[in-house]
Design an enzyme around this catalytic site. Structure first.
Site, short mmCIF file in Angstrom:
data_model
loop_
_atom_site.label_atom_id
_atom_site.label_comp_id
_atom_site.label_asym_id
_atom_site.label_seq_id
_atom_site.Cartn_x
_atom_site.Cartn_y
_atom_site.Cartn_z
N CYS A 152 0.81 -1.20 -10.96
CA CYS A 152 0.86 0.32 -10.77
C CYS A 152 0.48 1.30 -12.19
O CYS A 152 0.57 1.23 -12.90
CB CYS A 152 1.99 1.29 -9.68
SG CYS A 152 2.13 3.00 -9.40
N LEU A 190 0.86 -0.89 -0.18
CA LEU A 190 -0.18 -0.18 -0.04
C LEU A 190 0.91 1.11 -0.14
O LEU A 190 1.40 1.26 0.86
CB LEU A 190 -0.95 -0.02 1.45
CG LEU A 190 -2.57 -1.18 1.38
CD1 LEU A 190 -2.36 -1.19 3.12
CD2 LEU A 190 -2.94 -1.23 0.18
#
Length: 872
Positions: free
Chosen positions: A574, A469
């Site tokens: 990502c 995270l």
């Protein structure tokens, strides 16, 4: 009597009239419906013509983009009174929709007794000091045009792009994104900074300041304690660092210094301020780095980071050899290599690898171990036992000849030799042999481990995973999740190039708590060959890179300096524009050959640490490519088989059920994840039934004995979701991201197999734990408290979205559902549900004291944003 008329929405110049009351209509069968703000002009006109303008219709509070309609019983009764029918169907149509409605899409089903009526909404928002509504701007956000703050220092690291006026803002008509960019958190520092020569020493026992009178920091300890710092915090009984280590490395700067210091009388009328120290605790924590508190592992020495930044030494020798191999392949491809056959190419990588890491006489040395005499000891003219031919029965002629030779040599055999000469000769041979062996050992280098020789990992239903995270996946939060049942954790995504350059902020992401060094839960249904649970860890590192040499170098330095890692994961999921524009993250999904080279290079240099990869469905919506990519990662591409390299050797693949373009909007596609899970299982089973053995992968190239684990990721918010994904979608394990940020006890729910209705007191206890862990990690001085407060607020920006189970009408809860305005079962529960960051600051002040006057906090995501980005 003239009937009332209403303006026509389609033709403002004309009016619409209701039919006279005595004219029969179909109102009984089609009762009037309120005109909603979202109705089209045609629909509005039809409703006015049939039923008249409905002045008491249902309105919407706030922006129409949300469509959060708060209906009161008075409005419902008014709608019923306008109907011309009293039939049962009509009355049922106009009852409060919250009493009879099915689950409304996108809205959390809060019980009516906890809802805030629209008549009280203005007063409620005024009492909370609501921030300006930016929901309209949120509704305009296109995920493909958002930029994202990476973390701490990355809030302003944009490389001239993606910020204001950058490429991302062109052609957008001045629309604002859903994120607050270029955030600033103010400053949390002492008014009079204390000199380091005084910070950790008693008042009269300090060393001289090397800068003397020219030092710009404060030297008067009593003045500093009175004027240069804020008062001590009394929210905790003792300093968390002192409790763990027996001393606080921040000394007088600590905001809890009153708990580990005192003023002593020296007997001559003088009073001295002294710091307390506990020798036993200090000795127990002597192995821990001073700046990192207690129980922190993977701490990279400062000198190592300096050497990386200056590039003084050869930091990645294995990577250099792998890059030479890649260059040789490129040269062969350019030259055509017409005479090189497929058989000659076979195992080229591994043969070249072993030849580079093994001395030329290593084979002779290994063979000599089987014989009494070392072949390296003997001279070329002196045959050894190993070089003598096998004895055979001689022929008659050979016997006669040998007999004559022996007869001629008899006089020489009878001559006695001096025993001293034999001793000197033997000792000379031994000396030469010892020097040769030592020289050979000095030149020996261990060859790199191939995929099948690496440490094996395990994923199963008993190992729920905390996702990597960004920003929120820091050490204190991971530590909290491990306590609540997380079995595998990952670092925040670290950028490969800053790691290679030795940047302090990036290497800080590799630190882990001692609780993450324990093995994950292991309850297999069958024996897993080669897996040693006792030597496994919970914590792994995730990196991002856009070139093979960066990925390989980063992996090599990480595994050399941080050996306590479960695995190294390459982020290919990502969606951040800043990352993807460089060719990293999700951009690698469109470069399968390049990705395969990167993973193979990482495997080549990582030692015993296995390599994993996290991907998305693809780069574009409705065009998934993960199925082709997964086949390539498990089986290897056609170029690899031409060169005889085989698969890349990944131990596990994690798939996020969204595309790069989708980012975090809409639901994750678990049907597609299920299809990929079936594909990988078929590949794992199909290896035993390969008909063409020439295309069969070499067992040495396969990690985990040929079993590639598959992990699903996306929208897991309860134990029901987790079990459904395990049992129905057939994934090996599930990775939890935003669900853990909203309610970290999801891991407890998964283990218990039931919903846990946490009270506000229990939830507040988790906030207190995070604050304590943050102080241990970042320090108890003014700067450390400011850092802890900042990351606590980052977590609360997700945690406020939790709706207690006891307040819901229907289960299971959905992560992307927005709750209407509601009150909790007590005042604290109401406060923790607030989406106003000022209320989050109030919560932080319960454990960290009043915020520094210069501290500021701007949420990364604008208010009520339910497409918050967290994991890749």
């Amino acid at each position: 009597m003239e009937s009332s008329s209403t303006q026509n929405p389609l033709e403002p110049g004309e009016s619409l009239k209701r039919p006279p009351p005595d004219v029969a209509t179909t109102n009984a069968a089609h009762p009037p419906q309120p005109i909603l703000p979202g109705d089209s002009a045609v629909t509005k006109a039809e409703k006015v013509e049939r039923h008249g303008a409905h002045e008491g219709g249902v309105g919407s509070v706030g922006s129409p983009a949300k469509r959060m309609k708060l209906e009161t019983s008075e409005q419902s009764n008014h709608a019923t009174s306008t109907s011309t029918s009293t039939s049962t169907s009509t009355s049922s149509t106009h009852q409060d929709p919250r009493d009879s409605r099915d689950r409304r899409k996108g809205e959390a089903p809060i019980k009516q007794e906890y809802l805030i009526p629209s008549s009280e909404m203005a007063a409620y928002r005024a009492s909370r000091g609501a921030v300006p509504d930016d929901d309209e701007q949120e509704s305009r956000v296109h995920c493909g045009h958002q930029d994202r703050d990476l973390r701490d220092s990355r809030d302003s690291r944009r490389g001239g792009r993606g910020g204001r006026g950058g490429r991302n803002d062109r052609g957008r008509g001045g629309q604002k994104g859903g994120q607050n960019k270029d955030r600033s958190f103010g400053s949390s520092r002492d008014a009079l900074p204390l000199c380091s020569s005084r910070a950790t020493y008693d008042e009269f026992s300090h060393p001289d300041c090397p800068f003397g009178d020219g030092c710009k920091f404060e030297h008067d300890l009593r003045k500093y304690l009175k004027e240069g710092r804020r008062e001590d915090l009394t929210l905790l009984a003792k300093c968390p660092i002192w409790e763990n280590k027996g001393s606080c490395h921040l000394g007088w700067k600590c905001r809890f210094v009153g708990t580990h210091s005192e003023e002593q009388d020296l007997g001559n009328g003088r009073m001295e301020m002294v710091l307390h120290r506990d020798p036993e605790r200090m000795e127990a924590s002597a192995d821990a780095e001073v700046e990192d508190g207690a129980d922190v592992v993977n701490v990279v020495p400062k000198q190592a980071k300096i050497e990386l930044s200056r590039n003084k030494t050869e930091i990645a020798p294995k990577t250099e050899k792998y890059l030479k191999y890649l260059n040789s392949i490129h040269e062969d491809r350019e030259n055509g290599a017409p005479g090189e056959s497929a058989a000659h190419k076979d195992r080229k990588l591994k043969d070249s690898t072993n030849s580079q890491f093994t001395p030329s006489n290593q084979q002779e040395e290994s063979e000599s171990k089987k014989d009494v005499v070392d072949p390296e000891i003997a001279k070329p003219s002196e045959p050894t036992e190993s070089t003598k031919p096998t004895k055979q029965e001689p022929s008659a002629d050979e016997t006669a000849v040998k007999g004559d030779e022996n007869a001629a040599e008899e006089p020489k055999d009878n001559v006695e030799e001096d025993p001293k000469d034999e001793v000197e000769k033997d000792s000379k041979v031994k000396i030469e042999s010892q020097s040769d062996i030592q020289e050979n050992r000095a030149r020996y280098v261990e060859p790199p481990l191939i995929a099948s020789e690496k440490r094996r990992i395990h994923y199963g239903p008993e190992t729920p995973i905390l996702a990597p995270l960004t920003t929120q996946g820091n050490l204190p939060f991971r530590r909290l999740c491990v306590e609540l049942g997380a079995q595998v954790t990952w670092s925040e995504m670290a950028m490969g190039m800053p790691l290679v350059q030795g940047q302090k902020g990036e290497w800080a992401l590799m630190k882990a708590h001692a609780s993450e060094m324990t093995p994950p839960r292991y309850t297999p249904t069958e024996v897993i060959a080669g897996y040693d649970n006792a030597s496994d860890f919970k914590f792994g590192a995730q990196i991002s890179a856009h070139k093979p040499w960066i990925a390989s170098k980063a992996t090599e330095v990480i595994t050399n300096l941080c050996p306590k890692l479960r695995a190294v994961d390459l982020n290919c999921g990502c969606p951040i524009d800043l990352v993807c524009r460089q060719g990293a993250g999700s951009a690698l999904l469109d470069s399968a050959s390049k990705l395969e080279k990167m993973l193979r290079g990482m495997n080549y240099v990582s030692g015993e640490v296995p390599i994993t990869v996290k991907i998305r469905m693809g780069t574009k919506d409705k065009a998934p490519t993960a199925d082709k990519l997964v086949k390539r990662l498990v089986l290897g591409g056609y170029e690899s088989y031409e060169r005889g390299e085989g698969p890349a050797g990944v131990a596990a693949i994690t798939l996020h059920g969204r595309s790069k373009q989708q980012r975090y909007t809409r639901q994750a596609d678990w049907e597609y994840i299920s299809d990929i899970a079936a594909l990988i299982k078929s590949i794992n089973k199909g290896r035993d039934h390969v008909a063409d053995t020439t295309k069969e992968a070499d067992a040495r190239d396969l990690a985990n004995n040929g079993h590639v684990y598959f992990v699903g990721n996306g929208d897991c918010y309860s134990h029901v979701d987790y079990q459904n994904h395990i049992e129905q979608d057939k994934v090996d394990a599930v990775m939890v991201g935003r669900g853990a940020l909203i309610k970290p006890w999801i891991f407890e729910e998964i283990e218990a197999g039931q919903y846990l209705d946490k009270s506000s007191t229990e939830r507040l206890a988790y906030v207190e734990k995070f604050a304590r862990y943050g102080l241990e990690t970042w320090g108890t001085d003014e700067i450390g408290i400011g850092t802890t407060r900042r990351f606590l607020l980052e977590w609360l920006s997700f945690a406020h979205r939790y709706v207690p189970i006891g307040l819901l009408e229907h289960l299971p809860p959905q992560m992307n559902e927005r709750p209407p305005a509601y009150k909790g079962r007590d005042e604290m529960e109401t406060l923790m549900a607030s989406d106003n960051y000022r209320d989050w600051i109030k919560i932080s002040e319960m454990f960290l004291g009043k915020a520094h006057p210069n501290f500021s906090f701007i949420p990364k995501h604008k208010s009520n944003s339910y497409e918050m980005e967290a994991e890749g």
